[in-house]
Scaffold this active site. Structure first.
Site, PDB file in Angstrom:
ATOM      1  N   HIS A  20      -4.945 101.828-101.782  1.00 38.88           N
ATOM      2  CA  HIS A  20      -4.080 102.914-102.261  1.00 38.88           C
ATOM      3  C   HIS A  20      -4.205 104.140-101.366  1.00 38.88           C
ATOM      4  CE1 HIS A  20      -3.252 101.384-106.601  1.00 38.88           C
ATOM      5  NE2 HIS A  20      -3.561 100.389-105.806  1.00 38.88           N
ATOM      6  N   GLY A  59      -3.162 101.301 -95.622  1.00 41.16           N
ATOM      7  CA  GLY A  59      -4.190 102.297 -95.941  1.00 41.16           C
ATOM      8  C   GLY A  59      -4.752 102.878 -94.659  1.00 41.16           C
ATOM      9  N   ARG A  83      -2.131 104.778 -88.930  1.00 38.36           N
ATOM     10  CA  ARG A  83      -1.496 105.976 -88.384  1.00 38.36           C
ATOM     11  C   ARG A  83      -0.860 105.765 -87.022  1.00 38.36           C
ATOM     12  NH1 ARG A  83      -1.752 106.622 -92.751  1.00 38.36           N
ATOM     13  NH2 ARG A  83      -2.724 108.211 -94.038  1.00 38.36           N
ATOM     14  N   GLY A 138       2.268 104.427 -95.212  1.00 34.79           N
ATOM     15  CA  GLY A 138       2.852 105.174 -96.317  1.00 34.79           C
ATOM     16  C   GLY A 138       3.104 106.638 -95.994  1.00 34.79           C
ATOM     17  N   ARG A 139       2.029 107.430 -96.037  1.00 36.14           N
ATOM     18  CA  ARG A 139       2.198 108.883 -95.903  1.00 36.14           C
ATOM     19  C   ARG A 139       2.827 109.334 -94.592  1.00 36.14           C
ATOM     20  NH1 ARG A 139      -3.577 109.786 -98.485  1.00 36.14           N
ATOM     21  NH2 ARG A 139      -3.636 107.681 -97.627  1.00 36.14           N
TER      22      ARG A 139
HETATM   23  C1  LIG Z   1       1.408 110.199-103.469  1.00 31.36           C
HETATM   24  C2  LIG Z   1       1.062 108.719-103.465  1.00 31.36           C
HETATM   25  C3  LIG Z   1       1.248 108.003-104.616  1.00 31.36           C
HETATM   26  C4  LIG Z   1       0.934 106.626-104.654  1.00 31.36           C
HETATM   27  N1  LIG Z   1       1.129 105.928-105.816  1.00 31.36           N
HETATM   28  C5  LIG Z   1       0.825 104.607-105.857  1.00 31.36           C
HETATM   29  C6  LIG Z   1       1.024 103.853-107.051  1.00 31.36           C
HETATM   30  O1  LIG Z   1       1.457 104.371-108.077  1.00 31.36           O
HETATM   31  N2  LIG Z   1       0.702 102.538-107.031  1.00 31.36           N
HETATM   32  C7  LIG Z   1       0.210 101.932-105.901  1.00 31.36           C
HETATM   33  O2  LIG Z   1      -0.057 100.720-105.934  1.00 31.36           O
HETATM   34  N3  LIG Z   1       0.013 102.621-104.754  1.00 31.36           N
HETATM   35  C8  LIG Z   1       0.307 103.940-104.719  1.00 31.36           C
HETATM   36  N4  LIG Z   1       0.106 104.660-103.560  1.00 31.36           N
HETATM   37  C9  LIG Z   1      -0.479 103.968-102.383  1.00 31.36           C
HETATM   38  C10 LIG Z   1       0.607 103.456-101.469  1.00 31.36           C
HETATM   39  O3  LIG Z   1       1.311 102.396-102.091  1.00 31.36           O
HETATM   40  C11 LIG Z   1       0.004 102.904-100.167  1.00 31.36           C
HETATM   41  O4  LIG Z   1      -0.982 101.915-100.482  1.00 31.36           O
HETATM   42  C12 LIG Z   1      -0.657 103.983 -99.337  1.00 31.36           C
HETATM   43  O5  LIG Z   1       0.160 105.135 -99.261  1.00 31.36           O
HETATM   44  C13 LIG Z   1      -0.917 103.455 -97.930  1.00 31.36           C
HETATM   45  O6  LIG Z   1      -1.802 104.292 -97.268  1.00 31.36           O
HETATM   46  P1  LIG Z   1      -1.317 105.408 -96.218  1.00 31.36           P
HETATM   47  O7  LIG Z   1      -0.536 106.419 -96.994  1.00 31.36           O
HETATM   48  O8  LIG Z   1      -2.631 105.936 -95.681  1.00 31.36           O
HETATM   49  O9  LIG Z   1      -0.497 104.711 -95.150  1.00 31.36           O
HETATM   50  C14 LIG Z   1       0.410 106.002-103.496  1.00 31.36           C
HETATM   51  C15 LIG Z   1       0.232 106.750-102.322  1.00 31.36           C
HETATM   52  C16 LIG Z   1       0.535 108.100-102.300  1.00 31.36           C
HETATM   53  C17 LIG Z   1       0.319 108.890-101.018  1.00 31.36           C
END
Ligand SMILES: Cc1cc2nc3c(=O)[nH]c(=O)nc-3n(C[C@H](O)[C@H](O)[C@H](O)COP(=O)(O)O)c2cc1C
Length: 130
Positions: A22, A59, A62, A81-82
């Site tokens: 996550h 995860g 970058r 993601g981010r």
């Molecule tokens: C603001 C935010 C909310 C997220 N909410 C969820 C969620 O509700 N369920 C989930 O499985 N992953 C959630 N994630 C994790 C993302 O699905 C993903 O695994 C993660 O952003 C990947 O890592 P990275 O942002 O470092 O690339 C969330 C991530 C962020 C940044």
């Protein structure tokens, strides 16, 4: 994030298994995905059902170098993601396109430096194990 859960997902008939912490934002001191990925992939691939299942990893990815490392550690697909959100909000599609171009360029550089002609050539042999 553990072999037991991945095997449970396989038993339920999952076509895709996502290895994800996550983004490291839910539980402090969670290991990195790259740390746990090889053993989970091994456990999945050692089963009959797990030979064909698609494994994703995300995860902390970058750069394109990170993408190549996750592929080398056994992921079929690598997600980010981010960084996408950080580009999409202020710069829209153009920002996301430039991020993808930046990552693709690093992937190409890493593949040239590790003698990988195709994505299928990327495996753990290209990693330096300390
Ligand atoms: C603001 C935010 C909310 C997220 N909410 C969820 C969620 O509700 N369920 C989930 O499985 N992953 C959630 N994630 C994790 C993302 O699905 C993903 O695994 C993660 O952003 C990947 O890592 P990275 O942002 O470092 O690339 C969330 C991530 C962020 C940044």
């Amino acid at each position: 994030m553990c072999e037991e859960d991945a095997l449970s997902a396989l038993e339920t008939g999952a076509d895709i298994i996502g290895i994800s912490n996550h983004g490291g934002r839910v539980l402090d001191s969670t290991p990195g995905v790259a740390d746990v990925l090889p053993n989970i992939v091994k456990a999945i691939r050692n089963t009959k059902k797990g030979k064909k299942v698609v494994i994703t990893a995300d995860g902390g990815v970058r750069t394109g170098f990170d993408v190549v490392k996750m592929l080398a550690l056994g992921a079929d697909h690598v997600l980010t993601g981010r960084p996408i959100v950080r580009e999409a909000v202020p710069h829209g599609a153009e920002g996301v396109r430039s991020l993808i171009d930046y990552m693709r360029s690093d992937i190409e550089k890493a593949m040239i430096m590790t003698s990988c002609n195709t994505l299928e050539d990327i495996n753990s042999d290209i990693l330096y194990d300390i």
